[in-house]
Design a protein around this motif. Structure first.
Motif, mmCIF file in Angstrom:
data_model
loop_
_atom_site.group_PDB
_atom_site.id
_atom_site.type_symbol
_atom_site.label_atom_id
_atom_site.label_comp_id
_atom_site.label_asym_id
_atom_site.label_seq_id
_atom_site.Cartn_x
_atom_site.Cartn_y
_atom_site.Cartn_z
ATOM 1 N N SER A 107 11.201 -5.229 -12.592
ATOM 2 C CA SER A 107 9.767 -5.060 -12.364
ATOM 3 C C SER A 107 9.010 -6.376 -12.535
ATOM 4 C CB SER A 107 9.214 -4.002 -13.315
ATOM 5 O OG SER A 107 9.434 -4.377 -14.670
ATOM 6 N N ASP A 108 9.387 -7.190 -13.544
ATOM 7 C CA ASP A 108 8.684 -8.449 -13.743
ATOM 8 C C ASP A 108 8.944 -9.427 -12.601
ATOM 9 O OD1 ASP A 108 11.318 -8.635 -14.402
ATOM 10 O OD2 ASP A 108 11.024 -9.977 -16.125
ATOM 11 N N PHE A 109 10.195 -9.468 -12.130
ATOM 12 C CA PHE A 109 10.519 -10.351 -11.002
ATOM 13 C C PHE A 109 9.816 -9.874 -9.736
ATOM 14 C CE2 PHE A 109 12.945 -12.100 -7.527
ATOM 15 C CZ PHE A 109 13.312 -13.357 -7.976
ATOM 16 N N ILE A 114 5.748 -10.574 -5.505
ATOM 17 C CA ILE A 114 4.672 -10.045 -4.658
ATOM 18 C C ILE A 114 3.374 -10.802 -4.894
ATOM 19 C CG2 ILE A 114 3.266 -7.992 -4.222
ATOM 20 C CD1 ILE A 114 5.758 -6.322 -4.822
ATOM 21 N N ARG A 115 3.126 -11.185 -6.138
ATOM 22 C CA ARG A 115 1.921 -11.963 -6.432
ATOM 23 C C ARG A 115 1.962 -13.311 -5.730
ATOM 24 N NH1 ARG A 115 2.650 -12.904 -11.466
ATOM 25 N NH2 ARG A 115 2.245 -10.726 -12.050
ATOM 26 N N ARG A 116 3.131 -13.936 -5.723
ATOM 27 C CA ARG A 116 3.266 -15.227 -5.039
ATOM 28 C C ARG A 116 3.142 -15.046 -3.523
ATOM 29 N NH1 ARG A 116 1.763 -20.192 -4.940
ATOM 30 N NH2 ARG A 116 3.146 -21.527 -3.728
ATOM 31 N N GLY A 138 14.686 -4.955 2.084
ATOM 32 C CA GLY A 138 16.051 -5.060 1.569
ATOM 33 C C GLY A 138 16.140 -4.969 0.063
ATOM 34 N N VAL A 139 15.188 -5.552 -0.641
ATOM 35 C CA VAL A 139 15.206 -5.504 -2.108
ATOM 36 C C VAL A 139 14.518 -4.261 -2.656
ATOM 37 C CG1 VAL A 139 15.316 -8.009 -2.312
ATOM 38 C CG2 VAL A 139 13.083 -6.862 -2.281
ATOM 39 N N LYS A 140 14.044 -3.389 -1.754
ATOM 40 C CA LYS A 140 13.403 -2.108 -2.133
ATOM 41 C C LYS A 140 12.166 -2.338 -2.987
ATOM 42 C CE LYS A 140 17.714 0.540 -1.943
ATOM 43 N NZ LYS A 140 18.485 -0.571 -1.379
ATOM 44 N N ALA A 141 11.415 -3.366 -2.629
ATOM 45 C CA ALA A 141 10.146 -3.627 -3.309
ATOM 46 C C ALA A 141 9.040 -2.792 -2.662
ATOM 47 C CB ALA A 141 9.799 -5.112 -3.246
ATOM 48 N N GLN A 142 8.070 -2.416 -3.437
ATOM 49 C CA GLN A 142 6.947 -1.638 -2.946
ATOM 50 C C GLN A 142 5.653 -2.325 -3.364
ATOM 51 O OE1 GLN A 142 7.135 0.983 -0.829
ATOM 52 N NE2 GLN A 142 4.919 0.707 -0.696
ATOM 53 N N PRO A 143 5.098 -3.158 -2.477
ATOM 54 C CA PRO A 143 3.843 -3.837 -2.836
ATOM 55 C C PRO A 143 2.694 -2.844 -3.000
ATOM 56 C CG PRO A 143 4.938 -4.900 -0.961
ATOM 57 C CD PRO A 143 5.623 -3.592 -1.186
ATOM 58 N N ASP A 144 1.696 -3.253 -3.746
ATOM 59 C CA ASP A 144 0.521 -2.411 -3.933
ATOM 60 C C ASP A 144 -0.336 -2.408 -2.682
ATOM 61 O OD1 ASP A 144 -1.599 -4.757 -5.733
ATOM 62 O OD2 ASP A 144 -0.021 -5.078 -4.249
#
Length: 473
Positions: A107-109, A114-116, A138-144
């Motif tokens: 979560s921190d990474f 996403i912030r960057r 691919g990394v299964k990230a979910q931006p806000d």
């Protein structure tokens, strides 16, 4: 490597990027692991561009080379420490590489990444933006919501600069991230697709049409529901707001662009250069876009798909029939028989693979009895991964097939075929019995056609008799 290229007459270095011969692969793997150890020793001195190139190189390695997860974690730790120094291109390449390496993010990474992305999205190039969206999936990230809005605005701004690959990857990434888009976004995407269509590949065109259909389908359903629910309190008639008045010319423009797109796709389909899987994705996208091709376009597309039914897997066949049902097409009996045979042949492929896996499992159990339990867990994980990639029909594919049969009005014995697959009894059925099934379905279809023809002829004869009776003096 240079000598081999000269012997084969190859000028580009990408032809022999890794050894094809099996006896050369262990030496190649040892060389890669030695380079990874050298990279680990140099990690504290690597900058953001070096880390991005190193991760991309590891992601491009052949399938027989397994990148150790601890090495990827060390690389991500170094990237986490200098995340604020990453340029847009390096950040996009790193995200894409981590997605190719199947690395999950903490979560921190993920928050820092996403912030960057949100900070440097204004200077991102079209290629970097497509890699970034592909990597986030691919990394299964979910931006806000704020980050997704910034990404959509940047994609919309660079829409005219995209080529076929960049456009398809960006739209595919937005669909997978479940990102809502404005109405003007779809118009720009269709315009760019039509502009880049001559230079795009079949896969890029099909994927772009499918993505536009997925994005536009949500927009059309929500707009219809909102417009139908807006009533005038005084007269009870639908109240036409200024937003609805602006929506009508936009929807008319989208409809005109779809017609132009169909004319351009007709040329490719006539040449026979569109594979079956790309044509299936294309039909699915057109169905989601609520397009209505003419009879000539429909006949050509169905004939092209029928020739390539053997190239589709279980998911492709279910998607094809479901797309044909959504388009409200009614293929002839021969097309129906061909699709049925392809379904039966696809389900029959499950048993030989499973028998082969059972044989391998017995062999590894024997090795375990001899004391070789160290690699048994890896073998089980490998067999489990192969079990998920079986060419048979999944539960979702069966659901799509039943829904497609309801839309098409067919009466294929899908329930019986599904039970045979679930009970693993297909190896007991001979090909003659399978052929008898197809023959029974074909005879049933012919009987239905004869009954329909007799009913139509009887109705026409009845109308003629009535007409003659009216003409009598």
């Amino acid at each position: 490597l240079q000598q081999r290229q000269q012997q084969e007459g190859v000028t580009s270095g990408a032809a022999f990027a890794y050894p094809v011969a099996r006896h050369e692969q262990p030496e190649y793997v040892d060389l890669v692991y030695a380079l990874l150890r050298m990279a680990t020793a140099a990690l504290p001195t690597l900058q953001h561009s070096d880390i991005a190139c190193l991760a991309a190189s590891a992601a491009r390695l052949p399938a027989f080379v397994t990148i150790p997860k601890p090495w990827c974690v060390r690389l991500m730790t170094r990237a986490h420490h200098i995340m604020s120094d990453f340029s847009p291109t390096s950040l996009a390449v790193l995200t894409w590489a981590l997605g190719k390496l199947n690395m999950g993010l903490r979560s921190d990474f993920s928050d820092k990444l996403i912030r960057r992305c949100r900070e440097c999205i204004g200077s991102t190039s079209p290629r970097a933006l497509s890699l970034l969206l592909h990597g986030l999936v691919g990394v299964k990230a979910q931006p806000d919501g704020v980050s997704l809005g910034v990404i959509v605005a940047r994609v919309h701004k660079l829409m005219r600069q995209f080529d076929g690959w960049e456009l398809s990857m960006c739209l595919w990434g937005l669909v997978r991230l479940r990102c809502p888009v404005p109405r003007s976004f779809l118009t720009s995407a269709l315009s760019q697709l039509i502009t880049r269509l001559p230079d795009s590949t079949n896969h890029e065109i099909a994927l772009t049409v499918w993505a536009i259909g997925r994005l536009g389908y949500t927009f059309s359903s929500s707009s219809n529901s909102s417009s139908d629910g807006t009533l005038n309190n005084s007269s009870g008639t639908p109240a036409v707001s200024s937003e609805q008045q602006q929506r009508r010319p936009r929807m008319k423009q989208i409809h005109t662009q779809q017609e132009q797109l169909l004319r351009l796709l007709q040329q490719r389909i006539d040449r026979g250069s569109v594979p079956a899987h790309d044509l299936t994705t294309l039909l699915y996208g057109l169905a989601l876009m609520h397009s209505v091709p003419d009879n000539k376009w429909r006949t050509t597309a169905l004939a092209a798909v029928e020739r390539g039914l053997g190239q589709l897997d279980g998911q492709g066949l279910s998607n094809l029939l479901y797309a044909v049902g959504l388009l409200r097409w009614q293929p002839d009996s021969q097309w129906q028989i061909s699709s049925w045979k392809a379904l039966v042949a696809q389900v029959q492929k499950v048993q030989p693979i499973r028998r082969h896996q059972q044989q391998r499992q017995r062999q590894h159990k024997q090795q375990r009895g001899r004391g070789g339990s160290g690699s048994l867990r890896g073998v089980r994980l490998q067999l489990a991964g192969q079990q998920q990639q079986l060419p048979g029909l999944s539960c979702k594919s069966w659901e799509q097939l039943h829904e497609a049969q309801r839309l098409l009005g067919w009466r294929l014995p899908l329930n019986q075929l599904q039970q045979l697959q679930e009970q693993q009894r297909l190896h007991r059925i001979s090909r003659s019995q399978i052929g008898t099934w197809a023959l029974q379905v074909q005879q049933h279809l012919q009987q239905q056609q004869q009954q329909q023809y007799l009913q139509e002829s009887g109705q026409s004869q009845h109308n003629t008799l009535n007409l003659d009776h009216q003409q009598l003096p």
